[in-house]
Design a protein around this motif. Structure first.
Motif, PDB file in Angstrom:
ATOM      1  N   GLN A   1       2.311  -2.199  -2.250  1.00  0.00           N
ATOM      2  CA  GLN A   1       2.205  -1.012  -1.403  1.00  0.00           C
ATOM      3  C   GLN A   1       2.659   0.249  -2.128  1.00  0.00           C
ATOM      4  O   GLN A   1       2.501   1.354  -1.598  1.00  0.00           O
ATOM      5  CB  GLN A   1       2.990  -1.205  -0.108  1.00  0.00           C
ATOM      6  CG  GLN A   1       4.460  -1.434  -0.286  1.00  0.00           C
ATOM      7  CD  GLN A   1       5.117  -2.001   0.974  1.00  0.00           C
ATOM      8  OE1 GLN A   1       5.852  -1.318   1.665  1.00  0.00           O
ATOM      9  NE2 GLN A   1       4.858  -3.265   1.274  1.00  0.00           N
ATOM     10  N   CYS A   2       3.204   0.097  -3.340  1.00  0.00           N
ATOM     11  CA  CYS A   2       3.531   1.291  -4.131  1.00  0.00           C
ATOM     12  C   CYS A   2       2.272   2.092  -4.446  1.00  0.00           C
ATOM     13  O   CYS A   2       2.338   3.280  -4.719  1.00  0.00           O
ATOM     14  CB  CYS A   2       4.197   0.906  -5.445  1.00  0.00           C
ATOM     15  SG  CYS A   2       5.864   0.258  -5.239  1.00  0.00           S
ATOM     16  N   ILE A   3       1.140   1.412  -4.473  1.00  0.00           N
ATOM     17  CA  ILE A   3      -0.163   1.978  -4.793  1.00  0.00           C
ATOM     18  C   ILE A   3      -0.332   2.137  -6.300  1.00  0.00           C
ATOM     19  O   ILE A   3      -1.289   1.653  -6.868  1.00  0.00           O
ATOM     20  CB  ILE A   3      -0.400   3.339  -4.093  1.00  0.00           C
ATOM     21  CG1 ILE A   3      -0.347   3.129  -2.570  1.00  0.00           C
ATOM     22  CG2 ILE A   3      -1.725   3.929  -4.506  1.00  0.00           C
ATOM     23  CD1 ILE A   3      -0.334   4.419  -1.808  1.00  0.00           C
ATOM     24  N   GLU A   4       0.606   2.852  -6.955  1.00  0.00           N
ATOM     25  CA  GLU A   4       0.513   3.023  -8.409  1.00  0.00           C
ATOM     26  C   GLU A   4       1.249   1.879  -9.108  1.00  0.00           C
ATOM     27  O   GLU A   4       2.299   1.427  -8.659  1.00  0.00           O
ATOM     28  CB  GLU A   4       1.170   4.338  -8.825  1.00  0.00           C
ATOM     29  CG  GLU A   4       0.496   5.566  -8.278  1.00  0.00           C
ATOM     30  CD  GLU A   4      -0.294   6.320  -9.335  1.00  0.00           C
ATOM     31  OE1 GLU A   4      -0.508   5.794 -10.427  1.00  0.00           O
ATOM     32  OE2 GLU A   4      -0.706   7.450  -9.028  1.00  0.00           O
TER      33      GLU A   4
END
Lengths: 413, 413
Positions: free
Chosen positions: A346-349
């Motif tokens: 869920q950090c995306i990066e």
């Protein structure tokens, strides 16, 4: 030679085949091609063969000449496919329902600024807000895009609601090998608002569809100004703002390219698949029994019941790819029961790595597949595709297919 | 006066009460205060009252003088609370288990660069990787922070795993009214790596805890360099990268402030609650029966079964706050059954608005509460808190309590 006849028209080394329509001027032939669009052809020097008479019973006056779009053989042919969404609110459909009666004329009525940039075909696959998008529509759209390219489109523009554009763009990225650009665009502000982004996005998308980059891209405002649109890879893009016109962002790198609005110049900053390099191919099968579950603190292990009996599960874990340690045993049961479980963050990066901490290694022991640096939504779409098209979905999930996995993330570049 | 006596020591207008410990030098008194930390006090001019003899049976030599940290009355007292995580791997706990035996000496052994910046108390609330964080630990931590401030701490630093730091920081933001800074920090790279961020983060966190900003903040690297740490509001921060040291980002604005590592200068760019402006207060009740569900295309309405019988549900919808139209009826049932359903957006940036499209208005009719521009994770924590502490949780969800809702988002500023 009468309206309603099936004809073959040859002029300036181009051949058009279709049904002759009425034309109010003596200088023009108007032919409705098999792809559904109308072509206005200069009658001078045109050779016409009547292939079949009275295929359609056409009343004189049904089509007025003023609405006919001149076909320019020097321009590429771009297919504009609509699925709905805010940008489609500019399109004057004859009915709100799904219809194939969306032709070059409709395209130019929707966005007059498109005139002169290409020859157009119009096609409607759906007319829905994109939160209602389904895997069925993805498949219909992939087939429509395939057909358009098969029928000679030099590029395809897909008009799509922005809410789930990134998911549909990912789906087509996996489903299609394409020799021409497939460019998604949409609108964050409807055409009745002064700040609407529909015209510039559509114009830039057409320019991108004429470019040399044969990939699935998303073309949307790069900034709040009307200077240019960014071109994002379909598998690496994310809608990062609810309302801004520059909501779309490439994750983990700068965007693939850009289109200058004024100069029409299309430039790319990364390597890409060149036009014609790939043979057109479609593998549209999808396993729809795939869930995505985002883990947050306080979520009990019973949340995993959602994945019971499912073919696939994408977890959106924390940090490097973690969930509560209590989940490992239940995940192991799911894997044993045949569910492919992929971990994303869920950090995306950044990249998932479950080898750093004990808790992550327990998840690896339980059988999770590390989703590399794939966006969680992209991973879900890819898992649907991999389960239906690969003999070894777990391995496929860790191999780049359409730019969804990068060698090394270069975030905030 | 012997080791083990309970004593009151007065010196230089400061009063210390606790248990006298052995000291190997004649010039120092060493007192274990009730908060659990040891103070070394210059024996000169100190008045000592023995309040009770032999409270503890202390063997001579148990504490060696070399480990005693001198108390400097000119420095503020900072309480350093550990919950575990990567940064805690630098802390030499006597056991891995939860223990109160974590004192000023341990703090300085963990990060020697902290010496001279403050007087320290150490306290351990948990020793877990943060993906295993629970609402119970949030409550224990809030109570511990409350106690430390009640007992005179001029600032609190919480060492926490980075995975769910933003959730715990949000929890404390809602639970505590604080007259002093409460600063979360952690480490993306463990101390055994050359690139570890533990020292700079801890040092900057202590400087922030000494500052005038009486809010719950997250203090982490602002860039990949070692120049400074950003200070983020606990309710507006997000871990946006799996591994980078500058993973944490304030969403919707620039960070609240920054701490220069070299100069120790702490600056703020937005308004904040000043030190002492708020009375210390704790409202730590939480309703744990709250779920967060992220909607993605292809997710069936049966996913909502997760919320059956729950007190609250946060939906992470698409765009302005949408889910598939088929969900509206089921959401209406949940609302009728007493579940408070709050809509947020997976876009992360920007505000939810369900009045724009028909599909959104259907959700409003079904009874959803628009979550403004709250981060979905923050909204989940706030809903847990609001359901336990507000007579009107739905209204509370739309009112800013701790900076979680901004008047107007200024994204990518």
């Amino acid at each position: 030679m009468n309206p309603g006849d099936r004809v073959r028209v040859e002029r300036a080394e181009q051949t058009f085949e279709g049904v002759l329509l009425p034309s109010s001027t003596a200088s023009n032939l108007v032919v409705k091609l098999d792809g559904g669009y109308n072509v206005g052809i200069d009658r001078d020097d045109a050779d016409v063969d009547v292939l079949e008479s009275d295929v359609y019973d056409i009343e004189e006056g049904e089509t007025s000449d003023s609405s006919v779009v001149e076909f320019d053989p020097d321009l590429p042919t771009i297919s504009l496919i609509s699925t709905g969404g805010t940008i489609a609110s500019t399109v004057d459909y004859r009915t709100g329902a799904v219809t194939a009666r969306f032709d070059a004329k409709d395209v130019l009525r929707a966005v007059p600024d498109l005139a002169g940039r290409a020859n157009y075909r119009g096609r409607v696959v759906a007319n829905i807000l994109s939160e209602n998008m389904t895997t069925d529509v993805w498949q219909d759209l992939a087939q429509a895009v395939y057909d358009e390219i098969e029928n000679g489109a030099d590029g395809v523009v897909v008009m799509h609601g922005t809410d789930t554009m990134q998911f549909t763009a990912s789906a087509l990225s996996f489903m299609l090998d394409t020799p021409v650009p497939i460019v998604f665009t949409g609108s964050q502000r409807s055409a009745d608002r002064p700040s609407s982004d529909n015209v510039m996005n559509a114009v830039c998308a057409v320019e991108a569809a004429k470019s040399d980059c044969a990939e699935v891209m998303v073309c949307m405002h790069e900034s709040e100004s009307d200077d240019d649109c960014a071109l994002h890879r379909g598998t690496r893009v994310r809608k990062n703002h609810t309302s801004r016109r520059d909501a779309f962002t490439t994750i983990g790198a700068k965007p693939l390219g850009r289109v200058e609005y004024d100069t029409e110049e299309v430039t790319f900053r990364h390597e890409y698949n060149e036009r014609g390099a790939q043979e057109l191919a479609l593998s549209a099968d999808l396993e729809s029994e795939v869930e995505l579950l985002k883990f947050t603190p306080g979520m009990g292990v019973e949340a995993l019941d959602l994945a019971d009996g499912k073919a696939g599960l994408v977890l959106e874990g924390t940090g490097l790819g973690h969930v509560h340690s209590d989940w490992a045993e239940r995940i192991s049961e799911l894997v044993d029961d045949g569910t492919t479980v992929v971990m994303t963050s869920q950090c995306i990066e950044g990249r998932v790595c479950d080898r750093v901490y004990d808790t992550g290694r327990d998840l690896l022991d339980a059988g999770i597949v590390e989703g590399e640096d794939m966006l969680p939504g992209t991973a879900k779409v890819k898992l649907m595709w991999a389960l239906a098209n690969s003999d070894d979905p777990a391995t496929t999930m860790q191999e780049p297919i359409a730019g969804e996995i990068t060698d090394r993330s270069v975030p905030w570049e």
